[in-house]
Design a protein around this motif. Sequence first.
Motif, mmCIF file in Angstrom:
data_model
loop_
_atom_site.group_PDB
_atom_site.id
_atom_site.type_symbol
_atom_site.label_atom_id
_atom_site.label_comp_id
_atom_site.label_asym_id
_atom_site.label_seq_id
_atom_site.Cartn_x
_atom_site.Cartn_y
_atom_site.Cartn_z
ATOM 1 N N LEU A 1 0.831 -1.206 0.000
ATOM 2 C CA LEU A 1 0.000 0.000 0.000
ATOM 3 C C LEU A 1 0.865 1.254 0.000
ATOM 4 N N ASP A 2 1.981 1.223 0.735
ATOM 5 C CA ASP A 2 2.890 2.371 0.776
ATOM 6 C C ASP A 2 3.498 2.631 -0.603
ATOM 7 N N VAL A 3 3.849 1.552 -1.322
ATOM 8 C CA VAL A 3 4.405 1.702 -2.670
ATOM 9 C C VAL A 3 3.376 2.327 -3.600
ATOM 10 N N ILE A 4 2.146 1.826 -3.532
ATOM 11 C CA ILE A 4 1.071 2.358 -4.380
ATOM 12 C C ILE A 4 0.847 3.834 -4.085
ATOM 13 N N LYS A 5 0.857 4.191 -2.804
ATOM 14 C CA LYS A 5 0.674 5.591 -2.416
ATOM 15 C C LYS A 5 1.837 6.446 -2.928
ATOM 16 N N GLY A 6 3.068 5.933 -2.790
ATOM 17 C CA GLY A 6 4.234 6.681 -3.250
ATOM 18 C C GLY A 6 4.216 6.915 -4.744
ATOM 19 N N GLY B 1 1.546 6.992 -6.639
ATOM 20 C CA GLY B 1 0.459 7.935 -6.933
ATOM 21 C C GLY B 1 0.855 9.368 -6.649
ATOM 22 N N ASN B 2 1.496 9.615 -5.505
ATOM 23 C CA ASN B 2 1.905 10.980 -5.162
ATOM 24 C C ASN B 2 2.908 11.523 -6.170
ATOM 25 N N TRP B 3 3.878 10.683 -6.552
ATOM 26 C CA TRP B 3 4.904 11.144 -7.489
ATOM 27 C C TRP B 3 4.305 11.399 -8.865
ATOM 28 N N ALA B 4 3.551 10.429 -9.370
ATOM 29 C CA ALA B 4 3.000 10.551 -10.725
ATOM 30 C C ALA B 4 2.029 11.716 -10.829
ATOM 31 N N ASN B 5 1.161 11.872 -9.842
ATOM 32 C CA ASN B 5 0.203 12.979 -9.888
ATOM 33 C C ASN B 5 0.906 14.329 -9.785
ATOM 34 N N THR B 6 1.968 14.401 -8.982
ATOM 35 C CA THR B 6 2.727 15.649 -8.893
ATOM 36 C C THR B 6 3.274 16.038 -10.264
ATOM 37 N N VAL B 7 3.907 15.082 -10.943
ATOM 38 C CA VAL B 7 4.495 15.366 -12.257
ATOM 39 C C VAL B 7 3.419 15.725 -13.277
ATOM 40 N N ASP C 1 11.024 8.907 7.015
ATOM 41 C CA ASP C 1 11.717 8.367 8.185
ATOM 42 C C ASP C 1 11.953 6.863 8.088
ATOM 43 N N ASP C 2 11.404 6.221 7.044
ATOM 44 C CA ASP C 2 11.677 4.801 6.810
ATOM 45 C C ASP C 2 12.793 4.601 5.793
ATOM 46 N N ALA C 3 13.459 5.685 5.400
ATOM 47 C CA ALA C 3 14.590 5.660 4.461
ATOM 48 C C ALA C 3 14.172 5.272 3.049
ATOM 49 N N LYS C 4 12.875 5.402 2.739
ATOM 50 C CA LYS C 4 12.393 5.158 1.377
ATOM 51 C C LYS C 4 12.051 6.493 0.728
ATOM 52 N N ARG C 5 12.180 6.548 -0.591
ATOM 53 C CA ARG C 5 11.955 7.796 -1.303
ATOM 54 C C ARG C 5 10.495 8.248 -1.225
ATOM 55 N N LEU C 6 10.329 9.542 -0.985
ATOM 56 C CA LEU C 6 9.034 10.185 -1.122
ATOM 57 C C LEU C 6 8.938 10.913 -2.458
ATOM 58 N N PHE C 7 10.073 11.430 -2.905
ATOM 59 C CA PHE C 7 10.091 12.229 -4.136
ATOM 60 C C PHE C 7 11.492 12.240 -4.729
ATOM 61 N N PHE C 8 11.547 12.384 -6.052
ATOM 62 C CA PHE C 8 12.797 12.673 -6.758
ATOM 63 C C PHE C 8 12.410 13.295 -8.083
ATOM 64 N N ASN C 9 13.282 14.129 -8.642
ATOM 65 C CA ASN C 9 12.961 14.715 -9.939
ATOM 66 C C ASN C 9 13.256 13.704 -11.042
#
Length: 233
Positions: A56-61, A63-69, A116-124
Amino acid sequence: MQLSEQTVPSPSPLSIDEQYKNARALLREALKATGRVYLSHRTDDHFYQLSDQEQLDVIKGIGNWANTVLEFVASGGDHRNTKNLVRYYLARMSLLTPMGFIDNIVDGDIVEIYGDDAKRLFFNPELFDYSSYAPDVMFSNQWWNLYQRDGDISQKIHDYCIDIFVGRKADPFVPDLPVCEVTEIKSRGRYTSSMMMKSMSPVKVGDKVVGVACLERLKLLSGEQIQSTHPLS
C-alpha cells in the motif's frame, strides 16, 4: 402492495493487484509526460514479496509522485526546471524546507526526499537518467538496499539523517562527504555514477521533521571510468 426496498450494493474495493496495475498505468503516463518510457512489467516483480502495508505504501508513493508530475506539466510547468518542480511538490504535499535549500538547486541537479523509513518520497525525473531500476522499485526500498558505496560514506549519510530527524541539524548544510561512486545493487544494468552531495536539509510538516532532502550532482560512469576519480561539472 408495498415493494420491498432493494439495497444497491456498493462497489467492491479494488484488490491490491488492481491498485498496483492502476498505479503503474499512472506512472507510465507521468514518465511519458517527461519523455521517458516505463520499463516492462516483470512476472517476478519484487512488489509481490512485500507485506500488505508495504504494498500500500508503494502504491501511495507512486500515486503521489506521478500525480505531482502530471499536474505540474498540465499547469504549464517545465519538468526540467528542478527548482520549480520541487517547490510544486512541497506545496502540493504541505511540506516545508528551511530557507536556502531550494535556492541552491540548479537544473541538472538531482533532488531526493526520503521519509523516516529511508524510502523515497520524491525525486525529480532526471534521476531516471542515472538508473536502470524499474520506476516502481524506486519507491519500495531503503536507499542502502538499492545502492552500494564506500561503507564509511554510507554510515556518515546515515548519521547525518539521524542528526536531522532528532533536530541536531535544523538548517540546510553541506555535508562533509567526498565525491564517491554509487553502484546499483539489484538492477539489470547495475549502473554506476559519481555522486557529489551538495546539500542536505530537513523536510517538515509544521515544526515536525518528516523527511530528509538531498541535493546531489551525478555523473554516469562507463566501465572504464569506474574506480577512477572524476570531478563533476
